[in-house]
Design an enzyme around this catalytic site. Structure first.
Site, short mmCIF file in Angstrom:
data_model
loop_
_atom_site.label_atom_id
_atom_site.label_comp_id
_atom_site.label_asym_id
_atom_site.label_seq_id
_atom_site.Cartn_x
_atom_site.Cartn_y
_atom_site.Cartn_z
N HIS A 1 -4.69 -0.31 6.70
CA HIS A 1 -4.07 0.32 7.89
C HIS A 1 -4.90 0.33 9.16
O HIS A 1 -5.44 1.35 9.55
CB HIS A 1 -3.61 1.75 7.57
CG HIS A 1 -4.52 2.55 6.68
ND1 HIS A 1 -5.88 2.65 6.87
CD2 HIS A 1 -4.26 3.30 5.57
CE1 HIS A 1 -6.40 3.40 5.95
NE2 HIS A 1 -5.43 3.81 5.13
N HIS B 1 0.87 -1.19 0.00
CA HIS B 1 0.00 0.00 0.00
C HIS B 1 0.89 1.23 0.00
O HIS B 1 1.43 1.62 1.03
CB HIS B 1 -0.89 -0.05 1.25
CG HIS B 1 -1.81 1.12 1.44
ND1 HIS B 1 -2.87 1.08 2.33
CD2 HIS B 1 -1.84 2.35 0.90
CE1 HIS B 1 -3.52 2.24 2.31
NE2 HIS B 1 -2.90 3.04 1.46
N ASP C 1 1.84 2.95 3.34
CA ASP C 1 0.86 4.02 3.05
C ASP C 1 1.61 5.32 2.74
O ASP C 1 1.19 6.41 3.11
CB ASP C 1 -0.14 4.21 4.20
CG ASP C 1 -1.34 5.06 3.78
OD1 ASP C 1 -1.51 5.30 2.58
OD2 ASP C 1 -2.10 5.48 4.68
N HIS D 1 -10.58 1.48 3.29
CA HIS D 1 -10.23 2.46 4.33
C HIS D 1 -11.45 2.56 5.22
O HIS D 1 -12.50 3.03 4.78
CB HIS D 1 -9.88 3.81 3.69
CG HIS D 1 -9.53 4.87 4.70
ND1 HIS D 1 -8.34 5.55 4.67
CD2 HIS D 1 -10.20 5.34 5.79
CE1 HIS D 1 -8.29 6.41 5.70
NE2 HIS D 1 -9.43 6.30 6.39
N HIS E 1 1.38 5.18 -2.16
CA HIS E 1 0.90 6.13 -3.17
C HIS E 1 2.13 6.75 -3.83
O HIS E 1 2.65 7.76 -3.38
CB HIS E 1 0.02 7.19 -2.52
CG HIS E 1 -1.12 6.59 -1.72
ND1 HIS E 1 -2.32 6.26 -2.30
CD2 HIS E 1 -1.22 6.25 -0.41
CE1 HIS E 1 -3.12 5.74 -1.37
NE2 HIS E 1 -2.48 5.72 -0.22
ZN LIG Z 1 -3.32 5.07 1.58
#
Ligand SMILES: [Zn+2]
Length: 457
Positions: free
Chosen positions: A234, A62, A307, A179, A64
């Protein structure tokens, strides 16, 4: 044995069965031998690991890294260098603000990765909405098997959309990563913080643990009804972990992940760290942090992911007077392994056996890449990282490859660090430099996404 391309000798290899002394040989990008030093073949290139640990490269499930509209934050070149410097050999990139829900958007991202990345990569598609959940079967045919959805802003999907999305996944394979924070609870608690937004900690108080727990419970109930693989993005709270454990005990296919920052920092750090510490879900209590470590050790959390979503510093500083104006997201891809070594292994919160699972083999299984990725095995891709467990560092922005030029971890003293990273038998990082030009990384299709029922599978 005939001569091979590369031999790593004098190593302590971290296999799934534990540490063994010896080395490995690589030919055509794959591991072709694992043996004691005297039984290794001749090679054109020999690396003496000096008794350091060699483990399978990390798979960051995960991150970005490359959003076509947000390349001022990060892109495949800077992000994959940061990955390599953190021992990550495969990135599972996730959309940040731009939708990746069509063949065109997928092909564009693939092209960017193939041209710019120095490590291998794959994608989570998303964000799922009522207009696009039918993309599931198309994306799966193209090798993308993970789909992102939100229960809250800015990409909130209706409950109906979540039901339909999990049904699609149940039928076609793949998984839905959600999420999980309940928007209604966030709205209600935000009202209470009116007038307090100059204190960074207000961001955490406005997003209470209950919001996470309720959303996780609802998502698990949906998956129990529809079938299909639900992945909770997460997890940050003790109660969130409990909901997932209960779901797994009932037989629901649900997995989860934790981020390095939630294993290091806690809520009270926010006033010291200022607006840089804003992220979602937010920092929690010390008790929650301890619960995350123990859930990781006992296998209730299956993987550690970055993340990674930092931004130019101005977008953080914009929240000095009012934390609501700061960008949500921090760096992390260069820190996963360092945190697990220093805060985990060295402090007795994590075992080496669990380290290799949560960082490498479990994500490979979850994303359907095992045993091509995530393992030191004959026939696996030669993706590995050499770790010096004694290397001491003070973390500074200078050592970071992220475009953003700052790090949440500034000033932290850590022990244990990656010193060399290989992707398909090619050295991509050594010391403090990326050793290969952009373009070495290749798109990795996901096979059948595997559920982890037991970490000993
Ligand atoms: Zn994320």
């Amino acid at each position: 044995m005939a001569s091979v391309d590369l031999v790593i000798k004098n190593a302590r290899l971290l296999l799934e069965s534990g540490l063994v002394t010896g080395g490995l040989a690589v030919t055509d990008g794959q591991i072709c031998a694992i043996a004691s030093d005297e039984h290794l073949p001749q090679a054109e290139q020999v690396v003496d690991a000096r008794k350091n640990i060699v483990m399978p490269g990390l798979i960051d499930g995960h991150a970005h890294i490359h959003d076509p509209k947000m390349t001022s934050h990060e892109d495949f070149t800077s992000g994959s260098r940061a990955a390599a410097a953190g021992g990550v050999t495969t990135i599972i990139d996730m959309p940040l603000v731009s939708q990746m829900d069509s063949e065109t958007s997928l092909e564009d991202k693939k092209k960017a990765g193939n041209e710019m990345s120095i490590v291998d990569f794959s994608f989570t598609a998303g964000m799922l909405t009522e207009d696009n959940y039918s993309m599931v079967s198309t994306m799966l045919q193209k090798g993308v098997g993970a789909f992102k959805a939100f229960t809250c802003d800015p990409f909130m999907a209706s409950t109906g959309t979540l039901v339909r999305s999990l049904s699609e996944v149940s039928e076609h394979g793949g998984m839905v990563t959600i999420h999980s924070e309940d928007q209604g609870i966030l709205d209600e608690f935000s009202k209470e913080m009116e007038g307090e937004w100059d204190a960074p900690i207000s961001h955490s108080l406005a997003r209470p643990p209950l919001a996470e727990q309720i959303a996780i419970r609802q998502n698990i109930s949906i998956a129990e009804q529809t079938g299909g693989h639900l992945h909770i993005a997460h997890v940050t709270t003790k109660n969130g972990v409990r909901e997932i454990e209960r779901g797994r005990l009932r037989g629901v296919t649900v997995t989860t992940e934790v981020c390095p920052h939630h294993l290091v920092f806690y809520r009270d750090d926010m006033n010291r760290l200022g607006p840089r510490s804003k992220l979602n879900p937010p920092f929690r209590t010390k008790e929650d942090r301890a619960a995350l470590w123990s859930a990781l050790l006992r296998g209730s959390i299956q993987m550690v992911v970055s993340d990674h979503a930092p931004c130019p510093i101005e977008k953080k500083e914009a929240g000095r007077e009012d934390i609501r104006n700061a960008w949500s997201g921090v760096d992390g891809i260069q820190m996963i392994l360092r945190v697990l070594l220093s805060e985990g292994i060295n402090r007795g919160r994590l075992s080496l056996g669990r380290l290799v699972r949560v960082a490498s083999s479990n994500p490979a299984r979850i994303f359907g890449m095992y045993p091509r990725k995530g393992a030191l095995r004959i026939g696996s891709d030669a993706d590995f990282v050499i770790i010096d467990p004694h290397k001491e560092e003070t973390i500074t922005a200078d050592m970071m490859f992220s475009k953003c030029g700052w790090t949440l971890y500034e000033g932290l003293r850590l022990k244990g660090a990656p010193i060399m990273t290989f992707v398909r038998g090619v050295k991509v990082f050594e010391g403090d430099v990326a050793t290969i030009k952009p373009g070495h990384g290749k798109f990795q299709p996901m096979g059948q996404v595997n559920e982890i029922r037991s970490e000993r599978d």
